[in-house]
Structure formats: structure tokens, C-alpha cells
Design a protein around this motif. Structure first.
Motif, PDB file in Angstrom:
ATOM      1  N   ILE A   1       0.828  -1.207   0.000  1.00  0.00           N
ATOM      2  CA  ILE A   1       0.000   0.000   0.000  1.00  0.00           C
ATOM      3  C   ILE A   1       0.861   1.255   0.000  1.00  0.00           C
ATOM      4  N   ARG A   2       2.003   1.201   0.654  1.00  0.00           N
ATOM      5  CA  ARG A   2       2.922   2.350   0.622  1.00  0.00           C
ATOM      6  C   ARG A   2       3.353   2.659  -0.809  1.00  0.00           C
ATOM      7  N   GLU A   3       3.692   1.626  -1.555  1.00  0.00           N
ATOM      8  CA  GLU A   3       4.096   1.818  -2.949  1.00  0.00           C
ATOM      9  C   GLU A   3       2.945   2.382  -3.783  1.00  0.00           C
ATOM     10  N   LEU A   4       1.749   1.895  -3.537  1.00  0.00           N
ATOM     11  CA  LEU A   4       0.581   2.391  -4.267  1.00  0.00           C
ATOM     12  C   LEU A   4       0.309   3.857  -3.923  1.00  0.00           C
ATOM     13  N   ILE A   5       0.388   4.204  -2.648  1.00  0.00           N
ATOM     14  CA  ILE A   5       0.172   5.585  -2.206  1.00  0.00           C
ATOM     15  C   ILE A   5       1.168   6.518  -2.885  1.00  0.00           C
ATOM     16  N   GLU A   6       2.414   6.098  -2.971  1.00  0.00           N
ATOM     17  CA  GLU A   6       3.459   6.952  -3.531  1.00  0.00           C
ATOM     18  C   GLU A   6       3.251   7.250  -5.018  1.00  0.00           C
ATOM     19  N   LYS A   7       2.429   6.464  -5.697  1.00  0.00           N
ATOM     20  CA  LYS A   7       2.191   6.658  -7.135  1.00  0.00           C
ATOM     21  C   LYS A   7       0.955   7.502  -7.442  1.00  0.00           C
ATOM     22  N   GLN A   8       0.191   7.866  -6.417  1.00  0.00           N
ATOM     23  CA  GLN A   8      -1.082   8.545  -6.653  1.00  0.00           C
ATOM     24  C   GLN A   8      -0.945  10.068  -6.667  1.00  0.00           C
ATOM     25  N   GLN A   9      -1.888  10.696  -7.324  1.00  0.00           N
ATOM     26  CA  GLN A   9      -1.961  12.146  -7.303  1.00  0.00           C
ATOM     27  C   GLN A   9      -2.558  12.601  -5.974  1.00  0.00           C
TER      28      GLN A   9
ATOM     29  N   VAL B   1      -2.878   4.597   7.387  1.00  0.00           N
ATOM     30  CA  VAL B   1      -2.623   3.156   7.386  1.00  0.00           C
ATOM     31  C   VAL B   1      -1.990   2.723   8.707  1.00  0.00           C
ATOM     32  N   PHE B   2      -0.940   3.416   9.134  1.00  0.00           N
ATOM     33  CA  PHE B   2      -0.234   3.033  10.370  1.00  0.00           C
ATOM     34  C   PHE B   2      -1.167   3.071  11.578  1.00  0.00           C
ATOM     35  N   TYR B   3      -1.864   4.177  11.747  1.00  0.00           N
ATOM     36  CA  TYR B   3      -2.737   4.314  12.910  1.00  0.00           C
ATOM     37  C   TYR B   3      -3.991   3.458  12.782  1.00  0.00           C
TER      38      TYR B   3
ATOM     39  N   ALA C   1      -5.277  15.195   7.259  1.00  0.00           N
ATOM     40  CA  ALA C   1      -4.018  15.906   7.010  1.00  0.00           C
ATOM     41  C   ALA C   1      -3.467  15.640   5.620  1.00  0.00           C
ATOM     42  N   THR C   2      -4.006  14.659   4.944  1.00  0.00           N
ATOM     43  CA  THR C   2      -3.601  14.389   3.567  1.00  0.00           C
ATOM     44  C   THR C   2      -3.911  15.594   2.679  1.00  0.00           C
ATOM     45  N   VAL C   3      -4.868  16.435   3.084  1.00  0.00           N
ATOM     46  CA  VAL C   3      -5.143  17.640   2.296  1.00  0.00           C
ATOM     47  C   VAL C   3      -3.937  18.579   2.323  1.00  0.00           C
ATOM     48  N   HIS C   4      -3.191  18.554   3.408  1.00  0.00           N
ATOM     49  CA  HIS C   4      -2.020  19.431   3.539  1.00  0.00           C
ATOM     50  C   HIS C   4      -0.813  18.851   2.821  1.00  0.00           C
ATOM     51  N   VAL C   5      -0.500  17.595   3.140  1.00  0.00           N
ATOM     52  CA  VAL C   5       0.648  16.913   2.535  1.00  0.00           C
ATOM     53  C   VAL C   5       0.241  15.469   2.274  1.00  0.00           C
ATOM     54  N   GLU C   6       0.417  15.029   1.036  1.00  0.00           N
ATOM     55  CA  GLU C   6      -0.053  13.685   0.668  1.00  0.00           C
ATOM     56  C   GLU C   6       0.612  12.560   1.447  1.00  0.00           C
ATOM     57  N   THR C   7       1.789  12.789   1.997  1.00  0.00           N
ATOM     58  CA  THR C   7       2.461  11.723   2.741  1.00  0.00           C
ATOM     59  C   THR C   7       1.722  11.354   4.033  1.00  0.00           C
ATOM     60  N   HIS C   8       0.773  12.179   4.462  1.00  0.00           N
ATOM     61  CA  HIS C   8      -0.017  11.820   5.641  1.00  0.00           C
ATOM     62  C   HIS C   8      -0.925  10.623   5.375  1.00  0.00           C
TER      63      HIS C   8
ATOM     64  N   ALA D   1      -8.312   8.721   1.328  1.00  0.00           N
ATOM     65  CA  ALA D   1      -8.112   8.795   2.777  1.00  0.00           C
ATOM     66  C   ALA D   1      -9.407   9.178   3.490  1.00  0.00           C
ATOM     67  N   LEU D   2     -10.129  10.134   2.944  1.00  0.00           N
ATOM     68  CA  LEU D   2     -11.383  10.548   3.576  1.00  0.00           C
ATOM     69  C   LEU D   2     -12.396   9.414   3.579  1.00  0.00           C
TER      70      LEU D   2
END
Length: 141
Positions: A16-24, A121-123, A109-116, A32-33
Motif C-alpha cells: 500500500i505504501r508503494e501504491l500511495i506513492e504513485k497517486q496524485q 494506514v499506520f494508525y 491531514a492528507t489535504v495538507h501533505v499527501e504523505t499523511h 483517505a477521507l
């Protein structure tokens, strides 16, 4: 009790981390919402009357629609994280609720920075683990 059980290096989150990193960015926000909804239900069930997590998801949704500015969304994000922190984590039950609140905060917080998005996933996984009594089984929320 350890608050967060997963990290960027955790083997189980790599796909999922790899998939997240490829998304707009906007795609991640909407994902996320949507994914935060079960955690909101769980949090509200266990913290009746606490509205900050619901408000943050509403503000983040409005941001995604271009209806609120980032400072307003960020204020709600900070408030939601405060709501999660106020739960405490002295027991597994509280740790599950707190982690659900943190998952909601990171989703917004993904609205601020996509890395959130990975924080969701972690939490989220941490919340499921504690809600299941610290055993590996299907997530209850």
C-alpha cells in the motif's frame, strides 16, 4: 504501551505504501477521507459527544471541493489530533480509540501533505490491533 505499531519499514505495509506513492494528491485525499469513515464510527461510539474528528473530515472534504482554504482545514486537523491525544492510552481499549482518532487526523491531514495518507494506514492498523485485544484477527471496525 507502544502507541504506534507500524512504520514505513513494516513489511506488511509495503504494497500500500508503494501504491500511495504513485497517486496524485487529490486521489489520495479522496481515498483517505473515504477510508477514515469506519474509524470515525468507532471513535464516536467510544467518545460520544466528541465532534472534532467529524468536523475535520467535513473540513477536509470541503477543502477537496475548493470550498475552504488550507488554514481552516489545518486548524481542524490540529483540533482532531488533540481530540485523539486526550483519549490517553493506558489500556488497550484507549489505545484503540486513540489510534482511530489519529487515523482520522492523518486522513484529513492528507489535504495538507499527501504523505499523511500513510499515517492513516499506520494508525488504522494499530487501532485494529488494539481493538482486537492485541491479537491478529480481522479488524472489528
Amino acid at each position: 504501551m507502544r502507541k504506534l505499531l507500524f512504520s514505513r519499514e513494516s513489511e506488511c505495509v509495503q504494497p500500500i505504501r508503494e501504491l500511495i506513492e504513485k497517486q496524485q494528491h487529490k486521489t489520495l485525499v479522496l481515498w483517505a477521507l473515504d477510508c477514515a469513515q469506519p474509524y470515525l464510527t468507532y471513535f464516536e461510539k467510544n467518545r460520544p459527544g466528541e465532534t472534532r474528528p467529524r468536523v475535520v473530515l467535513e473540513k477536509a472534504t470541503l477543502w477537496a471541493r475548493g470550498q475552504v482554504k488550507m488554514p481552516e482545514a489545518k486548524a481542524a486537523i490540529h483540533a482532531a489530533h488533540s481530540a485523539a491525544a486526550e483519549v490517553g492510552d493506558a489500556t488497550r481499549y484507549n489505545a484503540a480509540v486513540m489510534a482511530a482518532g489519529r487515523a482520522i487526523g492523518h486522513a484529513a491531514a492528507t489535504v495538507h501533505v499527501e504523505t499523511h495518507a500513510i499515517g492513516l494506514v499506520f494508525y488504522g492498523l494499530t487501532s485494529c490491533f488494539y481493538a482486537a485485544g492485541g491479537r491478529r484477527r480481522k479488524c472489528c471496525h
